[in-house]
Enzyme design. Structure first.
Site, PDB file in Angstrom:
ATOM      1  N   ALA A 105       0.842  -1.186   0.000  1.00  0.00           N
ATOM      2  CA  ALA A 105       0.000   0.000   0.000  1.00  0.00           C
ATOM      3  C   ALA A 105       0.883   1.243   0.000  1.00  0.00           C
ATOM      4  O   ALA A 105       2.093   1.147   0.225  1.00  0.00           O
ATOM      5  CB  ALA A 105      -0.902   0.021   1.229  1.00  0.00           C
ATOM      6  N   LYS A 106       0.294   2.372  -0.251  1.00  0.00           N
ATOM      7  CA  LYS A 106       0.979   3.644  -0.065  1.00  0.00           C
ATOM      8  C   LYS A 106      -0.061   4.711   0.134  1.00  0.00           C
ATOM      9  O   LYS A 106      -1.194   4.592  -0.356  1.00  0.00           O
ATOM     10  CB  LYS A 106       1.828   3.992  -1.294  1.00  0.00           C
ATOM     11  CG  LYS A 106       2.986   4.913  -0.970  1.00  0.00           C
ATOM     12  CD  LYS A 106       4.086   4.139  -0.286  1.00  0.00           C
ATOM     13  CE  LYS A 106       5.377   4.901  -0.189  1.00  0.00           C
ATOM     14  NZ  LYS A 106       6.492   3.947  -0.028  1.00  0.00           N
TER      15      LYS A 106
END
Ligand code: GLU
Length: 417
Positions: A105-106
């Site tokens: 994720a980011k």
């Protein structure tokens, strides 16, 4: 000259290359190319002068097949959804490559944190944490610091999430201060990993790490300590830089001293006593043995790749080299230790921090750094063996391992419904 490839273009091209080598079908390719979940939020901020301004924030969960999503939060003026998507995808391959049980994720907020006060940044962080709160959690998605955020940001994030739930949840973010459930050794982990990866590549090529010259682009959380660790280990650090430009001395410099002065209020490495001022572009093209790009994406591209003189590039940043540049570097014999391997020390110790939080049982710094070295060295050996076996670059080999394991998880779990 073609336009410089963006992070998202680069990530897609790298994935396609791994898919081709692995012989995966089109459906699996599409599955891996598409983020699983994306959230865009508005962050209304009351400025210190009373005016209200609305910022934009993102969280992208690229893949969840191997475990909860994991990845940092970036505060930067050029952050947009496509950049966050690319960074999320790279997190998926990185976690898979080093064998930790996470997806990727980011997150990001489009903001220049240098233009906001500490109290404003606290309000931005708390509102952003509340907005993305529903999709975050120790079993769901665990943020961490990235460019423009730090352990204080994580402390505010953890506090906001915990207050909203009514009890303290230390495992919701990593990269926290040690006093509130952070791990010993997390702050320098990415940089330590960069050094371990650089030394593994040098030793493999028969070079003595103590005889090499190094240039480091970026003097932030990753580049600053990487320069210091490499210097402490005997390398000659001849150039460092920050957003304002670089400092060069062919005889070498002492990054620890420069870091101390930065902490004491020095604004830039440019003009540091005993060094010549150079630009960030000049730094990349210096005649050094090892180049560590530790700032932002796409800084080595088709416009400058041919002028890179370093024999080794060790990617402290995510995505600093575009695929166009990779092709040029490969034909010029430059060894590129790819981001998902070279900078994976950060998320490796994030994993250790999360494990400690879940167990409420704390490890010593020695234990943490020993395990970090173990993960990095065995991952490097695996990547390098596959690169030799298949006659591909370290990047392609690393991507093949990372992508291959995620594809395998999809196959084994099956498709629902
Ligand atoms: N932002 C770091 C990275 O790009 C660390 C991520 C984490 O620890 O979750 O790898």
């Amino acid at each position: 000259m073609a336009a410089r490839q963006s992070a998202w273009e680069s990530a897609q091209i790298q994935l396609a290359e791994a898919v081709r080598h692995l012989g995966l079908d089109d459906g699996t390719h599409q599955l891996l190319a598409t983020p699983r979940r994306e959230m865009t939020v508005s962050i209304p901020l009351r400025r210190d002068d009373g005016n209200v301004e609305v910022l934009r924030g993102y969280r992208v969960q690229h893949n969840l097949s191997r475990g909860p999503a994991k990845g940092g939060i970036r505060y930067h003026p050029s952050t947009d959804i496509d950049e966050v998507r690319a960074l999320a995808m790279w997190m998926t391959w990185k976690c898979s490559l080093i064998g930790i049980p996470y997806g990727g994720a980011k997150g990001g907020v489009t903001i220049d944190p240098r233009l906001y006060s500490r109290t404003e940044l606290e309000r931005v962080t708390r509102r952003y944490a509340s907005e993305i709160g529903p999709i975050i959690g120790p079993e769901k998605d665990i943020p961490a610091p990235d460019v423009g955020t730090d352990e204080q940001t994580m402390a505010w994030f953890m506090d906001t999430y915990s207050v909203n739930r009514g009890y303290t949840v230390t495992g919701v973010v990593t990269g926290k201060p040690v006093s509130i459930g952070g791990s010993e050794g997390r702050a320098g982990a990415t940089s330590r990993g960069v050094m371990i990866a650089a030394f593994a590549a040098l030793r493999e090529a028969g070079a003595n790490p103590r005889d090499v010259s190094v240039a480091v682009q970026g003097f932030g959380k990753v580049g600053g300590l990487a320069a210091q660790y490499l210097h402490d280990a005997g390398c000659k650090v001849v150039a460092v830089s920050d957003v304002k430009g670089g400092a060069y001395n062919a005889m070498g410099m002492n990054p620890a001293k420069m870091l101390r002065e930065m902490r004491a209020g020095m604004e830039s490495v440019v003009g540091y006593p005993g060094t010549d001022a150079i630009t960030n572009e000049e730094l990349l093209e210096l005649d050094v043995d090892v180049l560590v790009p530790a700032a932002l994406e796409s800084v080595i591209h088709d416009g400058n790749a041919d002028r890179i003189k370093a024999r080794f590039i060790v990617e402290g940043a995510n995505g600093p080299t575009t695929p166009d540049a990779d092709a040029v570097l490969e034909s010029n014999g430059v060894v590129v230790v790819p981001d998902i391997l070279a900078n994976s020390g950060g998320v490796a110790v994030s994993y250790f921090e999360w494990v400690q939080d879940l167990q409420a049982y704390w490890w010593s710094e020695h234990e943490v750094t020993d395990r970090l070295r173990g993960i990095l060295e065995s991952s490097y050996a695996e990547v390098s063996a596959l690169a030799v076996e298949r006659g591909v670059s370290l990047r392609t080999a690393a991507q093949m391992i990372g992508v291959g394991r995620v594809a395998e998880a999809h196959r084994t779990r099956g498709l629902y419904p």
